[in-house]
Write a protein that holds these residues in place. Structure first.
Motif, mmCIF file in Angstrom:
data_model
loop_
_atom_site.group_PDB
_atom_site.id
_atom_site.type_symbol
_atom_site.label_atom_id
_atom_site.label_comp_id
_atom_site.label_asym_id
_atom_site.label_seq_id
_atom_site.Cartn_x
_atom_site.Cartn_y
_atom_site.Cartn_z
ATOM 1 N N GLU A 211 0.827 -1.209 0.000
ATOM 2 C CA GLU A 211 0.000 0.000 0.000
ATOM 3 C C GLU A 211 0.859 1.254 0.000
ATOM 4 O O GLU A 211 0.538 2.230 -0.691
ATOM 5 C CB GLU A 211 -0.941 -0.011 1.206
ATOM 6 C CG GLU A 211 -2.026 -1.070 1.097
ATOM 7 C CD GLU A 211 -2.854 -1.216 2.349
ATOM 8 O OE1 GLU A 211 -4.091 -1.267 2.211
ATOM 9 O OE2 GLU A 211 -2.275 -1.270 3.463
ATOM 10 N N ILE B 242 -5.651 11.140 -1.772
ATOM 11 C CA ILE B 242 -5.237 9.879 -2.415
ATOM 12 C C ILE B 242 -6.408 8.912 -2.493
ATOM 13 O O ILE B 242 -6.230 7.691 -2.505
ATOM 14 C CB ILE B 242 -4.042 9.223 -1.683
ATOM 15 C CG1 ILE B 242 -4.389 8.935 -0.222
ATOM 16 C CG2 ILE B 242 -2.784 10.075 -1.830
ATOM 17 C CD1 ILE B 242 -3.423 7.984 0.467
ATOM 18 N N THR C 279 2.049 1.738 -3.520
ATOM 19 C CA THR C 279 0.973 2.235 -4.380
ATOM 20 C C THR C 279 0.819 3.746 -4.215
ATOM 21 O O THR C 279 0.699 4.486 -5.198
ATOM 22 C CB THR C 279 -0.359 1.527 -4.046
ATOM 23 O OG1 THR C 279 -0.222 0.133 -4.349
ATOM 24 C CG2 THR C 279 -1.523 2.113 -4.821
ATOM 25 N N ILE C 280 0.834 4.207 -2.968
ATOM 26 C CA ILE C 280 0.708 5.646 -2.702
ATOM 27 C C ILE C 280 1.928 6.392 -3.228
ATOM 28 O O ILE C 280 1.802 7.483 -3.806
ATOM 29 C CB ILE C 280 0.481 5.895 -1.198
ATOM 30 C CG1 ILE C 280 -0.860 5.293 -0.766
ATOM 31 C CG2 ILE C 280 0.547 7.388 -0.879
ATOM 32 C CD1 ILE C 280 -1.041 5.189 0.741
ATOM 33 N N ALA D 156 1.568 6.832 -6.917
ATOM 34 C CA ALA D 156 0.515 7.789 -7.268
ATOM 35 C C ALA D 156 0.900 9.229 -6.960
ATOM 36 O O ALA D 156 0.439 10.156 -7.635
ATOM 37 C CB ALA D 156 -0.776 7.429 -6.535
ATOM 38 N N HIS E 230 -6.363 5.742 -4.327
ATOM 39 C CA HIS E 230 -5.249 4.860 -3.938
ATOM 40 C C HIS E 230 -5.228 4.616 -2.426
ATOM 41 O O HIS E 230 -4.217 4.153 -1.896
ATOM 42 C CB HIS E 230 -3.928 5.480 -4.389
ATOM 43 C CG HIS E 230 -3.946 5.870 -5.823
ATOM 44 N ND1 HIS E 230 -3.882 4.959 -6.846
ATOM 45 C CD2 HIS E 230 -4.082 7.086 -6.407
ATOM 46 C CE1 HIS E 230 -3.960 5.594 -8.003
ATOM 47 N NE2 HIS E 230 -4.072 6.880 -7.769
ATOM 48 N N ARG E 231 -6.318 4.927 -1.746
ATOM 49 C CA ARG E 231 -6.354 4.819 -0.284
ATOM 50 C C ARG E 231 -6.189 3.367 0.164
ATOM 51 O O ARG E 231 -6.580 2.441 -0.551
ATOM 52 C CB ARG E 231 -7.633 5.443 0.266
ATOM 53 C CG ARG E 231 -8.909 4.685 -0.040
ATOM 54 C CD ARG E 231 -10.118 5.594 0.173
ATOM 55 N NE ARG E 231 -11.380 4.880 0.028
ATOM 56 C CZ ARG E 231 -11.946 4.569 -1.131
ATOM 57 N NH1 ARG E 231 -11.350 4.877 -2.270
ATOM 58 N NH2 ARG E 231 -13.104 3.934 -1.157
#
Length: 180
Positions: free
Chosen positions: A41, A95, A44-45, A48, A98-99
């Motif tokens: 995760e 975000i 991913t953040i 982004a 993408h949370r």
């Protein structure tokens, strides 16, 4: 493990609609907005936002001491300011697409075969069967993802060596020594 239909039925009977108030993103009590995130995760953040790991995540604040003067923790959290998640901007999540799972499924969480419900002003609002099923599917996917992360941490922890006098985070990717 509960199935999607079982969870959807429970969600439908409780009801929920996010009001966009951002209360879940704000610190209203010590660690009330502590959002645990997996390394995946965080990445991913990062992808982004273009932010670095340390800008996105901080170690879970509870450290365990060892005999060699080292300390370790087993999780990462989204960074926070004194009063809110760093991604809460102008009352909205910057975000959102993408949370992390914990944000995506709030105020609900599956623990084994138990649906846990956190306080939230949106509770009790009628939820369509379609929305209940989608939310239930997300909760079930979150439960699987968290299980995979826990298994990964367990495997790394079993083989981990924490350097003397250092502070580290042990996650599913390995032992990460913290600066300072």
């Amino acid at each position: 493990m509960l199935g999607v239909d079982d969870v959807a039925a429970q969600l439908g009977s409780i009801g929920f609609r996010c009001r966009g108030c951002g209360a879940c993103c704000r610190r209203v009590a010590e660690d009330s907005n502590l959002v645990l995130v997996s390394p995946a995760e965080v990445r991913t953040i990062m992808a982004a936002t273009g932010m670095a790991w340390g800008e996105v995540a901080e170690p879970y604040p509870d450290f365990i001491g060892t005999d060699n003067g080292a300390e370790y923790t087993l999780a990462w959290c989204l960074r926070r300011t004194a009063d809110a998640c760093i991604f809460l901007q102008d009352g909205r999540c910057s975000i959102y697409a993408h949370r992390p799972w914990i944000c995506r499924t709030y105020p609900f969480m599956l623990v084994d075969d138990d649906l846990r419900v956190s306080e939230c002003p949106g509770l009790g609002t009628p939820l369509s069967p379609y929305d209940a099923r989608n939310a239930a599917a997300d909760l079930c996917r979150r439960q699987v993802a968290e299980g995979v992360e826990e298994d990964g941490i367990r495997a790394v922890f079993h083989e981990a060596t924490v350097p003397p006098g250092k502070r580290v985070v042990i996650d599913s990717e390995g032992v990460k020594v913290l600066d300072g």
